[in-house]
Structures are given as C-alpha cells and as structure tokens.
Design a protein around this motif. Structure first.
Motif, short mmCIF file in Angstrom:
data_model
loop_
_atom_site.label_atom_id
_atom_site.label_comp_id
_atom_site.label_asym_id
_atom_site.label_seq_id
_atom_site.Cartn_x
_atom_site.Cartn_y
_atom_site.Cartn_z
N ARG A 62 -52.31 -20.17 12.57
CA ARG A 62 -53.24 -21.02 11.81
C ARG A 62 -54.42 -20.25 11.25
O ARG A 62 -54.84 -20.47 10.11
CB ARG A 62 -53.75 -22.15 12.69
N ALA A 63 -54.99 -19.36 12.02
CA ALA A 63 -56.14 -18.59 11.55
C ALA A 63 -55.75 -17.72 10.36
O ALA A 63 -56.49 -17.60 9.38
CB ALA A 63 -56.71 -17.73 12.67
N PHE A 64 -54.57 -17.13 10.41
CA PHE A 64 -54.10 -16.30 9.30
C PHE A 64 -53.87 -17.16 8.05
O PHE A 64 -54.25 -16.77 6.95
CB PHE A 64 -52.80 -15.58 9.70
N ARG A 65 -53.29 -18.33 8.22
CA ARG A 65 -53.07 -19.22 7.07
C ARG A 65 -54.40 -19.64 6.44
O ARG A 65 -54.53 -19.68 5.22
CB ARG A 65 -52.29 -20.46 7.48
N ARG A 66 -55.40 -19.96 7.26
CA ARG A 66 -56.71 -20.33 6.71
C ARG A 66 -57.31 -19.17 5.92
O ARG A 66 -57.85 -19.36 4.84
CB ARG A 66 -57.67 -20.73 7.84
N TYR A 67 -57.21 -17.97 6.48
CA TYR A 67 -57.72 -16.79 5.79
C TYR A 67 -57.00 -16.59 4.46
O TYR A 67 -57.63 -16.33 3.45
CB TYR A 67 -57.56 -15.55 6.67
N ARG A 68 -55.68 -16.70 4.46
CA ARG A 68 -54.89 -16.49 3.24
C ARG A 68 -55.25 -17.52 2.17
O ARG A 68 -55.31 -17.19 1.00
CB ARG A 68 -53.40 -16.56 3.53
N THR A 69 -55.48 -18.78 2.55
CA THR A 69 -55.80 -19.79 1.55
C THR A 69 -57.17 -19.57 0.96
O THR A 69 -57.42 -19.90 -0.20
CB THR A 69 -55.70 -21.21 2.12
N LYS A 70 -58.07 -18.95 1.72
CA LYS A 70 -59.40 -18.66 1.21
C LYS A 70 -59.40 -17.44 0.28
O LYS A 70 -60.20 -17.36 -0.64
CB LYS A 70 -60.37 -18.39 2.35
N THR A 71 -58.52 -16.50 0.51
CA THR A 71 -58.53 -15.25 -0.26
C THR A 71 -57.53 -15.24 -1.41
O THR A 71 -57.59 -14.36 -2.24
CB THR A 71 -58.27 -14.04 0.65
#
Length: 72
Positions: A62-71
C-alpha cells in the motif's frame, strides 16, 4: 491443491538481470516451483518465479502504491 498467492505466470518481454540470492531463498523458490507443478508436471524454475513474485509484492504494498500515485 494449496492456494498460493502466485498463480498466473504470464509471459512478458524479459529484461536480463544477474542477481545473487541466499541459498535458503533459492531452495524456497525451488520448493515453490514444485508446489506450482500440477499432476507430475515439471517444476517451475526459480527464474520464472522471481519477477511475478516481485510484481505481486509491489502491487500489494500500500505504501508503494500511494507513493507511485503521487509521483506518476
């Protein structure tokens, strides 16, 4: 049959990497490949397991997905 997280081993254009794994991880990958083999079929080699496992791991982080959607 054991329900594993990894089931579909779709073919994709490969990118060659050279990696070193601890022996214990390699043995576990071999065991996983044996479990995926159905009715006496050849075990799935570790080289075919690594990419789908990493892909699944990143897709469920989940943390990686949140990061990817922000970048992205």
């Amino acid at each position: 049959m054991t329900k594993l997280k990894l089931a579909d081993l779709a073919e994709a254009r490969p990118v060659r990497l050279t990696i070193e794994l601890p022996a214990s991880v390699h043995h576990d990958l071999e065991a996983y490949g044996r479990v995926l083999a159905v009715d006496g079929a050849q075990p799935v080699p570790p080289t075919r397991l690594i990419a789908p496992m990493l892909e699944r791991f990143m897709a469920t982080d989940r943390a990686f997905r949140r990061y990817r959607t922000k970048t992205d």
